[in-house]
Enzyme design. Structure first.
Site, PDB file in Angstrom:
ATOM      1  NE  ARG A 167     147.252  64.915  54.757  1.00  0.00           N
ATOM      2  CZ  ARG A 167     145.948  65.044  54.544  1.00  0.00           C
ATOM      3  NH1 ARG A 167     145.213  63.988  54.284  1.00  0.00           N
ATOM      4  NH2 ARG A 167     145.386  66.227  54.585  1.00  0.00           N
TER       5      ARG A 167
ATOM      6  NE  ARG B  54     138.287  69.647  57.716  1.00  0.00           N
ATOM      7  CZ  ARG B  54     139.062  69.135  56.763  1.00  0.00           C
ATOM      8  NH1 ARG B  54     138.526  68.568  55.714  1.00  0.00           N
ATOM      9  NH2 ARG B  54     140.371  69.189  56.862  1.00  0.00           N
TER      10      ARG B  54
ATOM     11  NE  ARG C 113     144.144  71.514  56.671  1.00  0.00           N
ATOM     12  CZ  ARG C 113     142.913  71.930  56.322  1.00  0.00           C
ATOM     13  NH1 ARG C 113     142.393  73.008  56.887  1.00  0.00           N
ATOM     14  NH2 ARG C 113     142.218  71.265  55.454  1.00  0.00           N
TER      15      ARG C 113
ATOM     16  CE  LYS D 257     143.050  65.697  49.114  1.00  0.00           C
ATOM     17  NZ  LYS D 257     143.379  67.060  49.563  1.00  0.00           N
TER      18      LYS D 257
ATOM     19  NE  ARG E 106     136.881  72.218  53.593  1.00  0.00           N
ATOM     20  CZ  ARG E 106     137.938  71.477  53.269  1.00  0.00           C
ATOM     21  NH1 ARG E 106     137.970  70.829  52.117  1.00  0.00           N
ATOM     22  NH2 ARG E 106     138.981  71.407  54.084  1.00  0.00           N
TER      23      ARG E 106
HETATM   24  P1  ADP Z   1     142.523  68.205  53.850  1.00  0.00           P
HETATM   25  O1  ADP Z   1     142.893  67.405  52.626  1.00  0.00           O
HETATM   26  O2  ADP Z   1     141.509  69.257  53.569  1.00  0.00           O
HETATM   27  O3  ADP Z   1     143.704  68.719  54.617  1.00  0.00           O
HETATM   28  P2  ADP Z   1     141.769  65.839  55.426  1.00  0.00           P
HETATM   29  O4  ADP Z   1     140.399  65.628  55.908  1.00  0.00           O
HETATM   30  O5  ADP Z   1     142.310  64.893  54.394  1.00  0.00           O
HETATM   31  O6  ADP Z   1     141.767  67.318  54.904  1.00  0.00           O
HETATM   32  O7  ADP Z   1     142.792  65.834  56.665  1.00  0.00           O
HETATM   33  C1  ADP Z   1     142.586  66.585  57.836  1.00  0.00           C
HETATM   34  C2  ADP Z   1     143.690  66.295  58.857  1.00  0.00           C
HETATM   35  O8  ADP Z   1     143.648  64.903  59.239  1.00  0.00           O
HETATM   36  C3  ADP Z   1     145.122  66.492  58.368  1.00  0.00           C
HETATM   37  O9  ADP Z   1     145.531  67.837  58.497  1.00  0.00           O
HETATM   38  C4  ADP Z   1     145.901  65.549  59.310  1.00  0.00           C
HETATM   39  O10 ADP Z   1     146.026  66.104  60.605  1.00  0.00           O
HETATM   40  C5  ADP Z   1     144.954  64.364  59.431  1.00  0.00           C
HETATM   41  N1  ADP Z   1     145.194  63.343  58.380  1.00  0.00           N
HETATM   42  C6  ADP Z   1     144.319  62.983  57.390  1.00  0.00           C
HETATM   43  N2  ADP Z   1     144.852  62.037  56.605  1.00  0.00           N
HETATM   44  C7  ADP Z   1     146.096  61.776  57.093  1.00  0.00           C
HETATM   45  C8  ADP Z   1     147.158  60.916  56.693  1.00  0.00           C
HETATM   46  N3  ADP Z   1     147.044  60.126  55.619  1.00  0.00           N
HETATM   47  N4  ADP Z   1     148.300  60.918  57.432  1.00  0.00           N
HETATM   48  C9  ADP Z   1     148.431  61.710  58.507  1.00  0.00           C
HETATM   49  N5  ADP Z   1     147.481  62.566  58.941  1.00  0.00           N
HETATM   50  C10 ADP Z   1     146.322  62.606  58.239  1.00  0.00           C
END
Ligand code: ADP
Length: 212
Positions: A91, A158, A169, A13, A130
């Site tokens: 999410r 990360r 996750r 994404k 990554r």
């Molecule tokens: P990925 O899609 O690779 O899991 P992100 O960078 O989108 O990575 O998210 C990393 C972390 O940030 C998530 O595991 C969560 O802890 C937090 N996070 C990101 N976006 C949200 C969201 N919309 N609601 C709740 N937590 C979020």
């Protein structure tokens, strides 16, 4: 134009978002990036977020919704961009409902939801390889999209890209985020993208969808 990328962690994404945003002058709204930025402040709140993120748990809907509201309603976004590309938000169904109302209040609606589909095994392999460049935010993959040799990069991994955390996750995604597929199917704006393909191919497919 309001576009949303929906899909499990590591489905490409972020990489796709970077390119689409440049091509269409969209503001890239990645809640993950916003949170990683906030975590750099090591106050109590920053530490609280860092802890949740490192285990793969979600941050509370209220915190995230407030972050998103400030951006969606900012003058800068309204005047300098052709729209927003949401990456990693919403999410949860609660976030999706909040976003629907927030956009409606601002005379907007979601136009496209790109659903990135890919198997779990593939995701784990992809995420552990990554790496991200601190300076540019560019995302590389040591196997499928290696960083250019001799480039002046400051690569990091990360903290939540470790195998144990990835599995959690994925679980969180299935339980809390996949219900959004039905949420958006109702309004007939969801388009599937096979995310096991090379990134360039995914971008090509995404661009074709956005022409519709
Ligand atoms: P990925 O899609 O690779 O899991 P992100 O960078 O989108 O990575 O998210 C990393 C972390 O940030 C998530 O595991 C969560 O802890 C937090 N996070 C990101 N976006 C949200 C969201 N919309 N609601 C709740 N937590 C979020």
């Amino acid at each position: 134009m309001i576009t949303m990328l929906l899909g499990p962690p590591g489905s490409g994404k972020g990489t796709t978002a970077n390119v689409i945003c440049k091509n269409h002058k969209l503001f890239s709204l990645s809640t993950g990036d916003l949170l990683r930025e906030r975590v750099k402040q090591t106050d109590g709140f920053g530490k609280h977020i860092a802890n949740l993120m490192s285990t793969g748990e979600l941050i509370s809907d209220d915190i995230i919704n407030q972050l998103v509201k400030e951006i969606v309603e900012s003058d800068k976004i309204k005047t300098e961009y052709n729209g927003i590309l949401f990456d990693g938000y919403p999410r949860t169904v609660q976030q999706a409902q909040f976003l629907k109302k927030l956009l409606a209040d601002n005379n907007q609606k979601v136009n496209y939801v790109l659903l990135f589909n890919v198997d779990d095994d593939f995701i784990v392999k992809r995420i552990v390889a990554r790496r991200i460049d601190r300076k540019t935010g560019n995302i590389y993959n040591l196997i499928t999209n290696p960083p250019p040799e001799n480039a002046d990069l400051d690569l990091y991994q990360r903290p939540d890209d470790k195998e144990e955390t990835i599995l959690h996750r994925l679980d969180v995604y299935k339980k809390q985020t996949t219900p959004l597929i039905d949420f958006y199917k109702e309004s007939d704006i969801i388009y599937e993208v096979d995310a096991s393909q090379p990134v360039e191919k995914m971008i090509e497919i995404a661009e074709k969808i956005l022409e519709r």
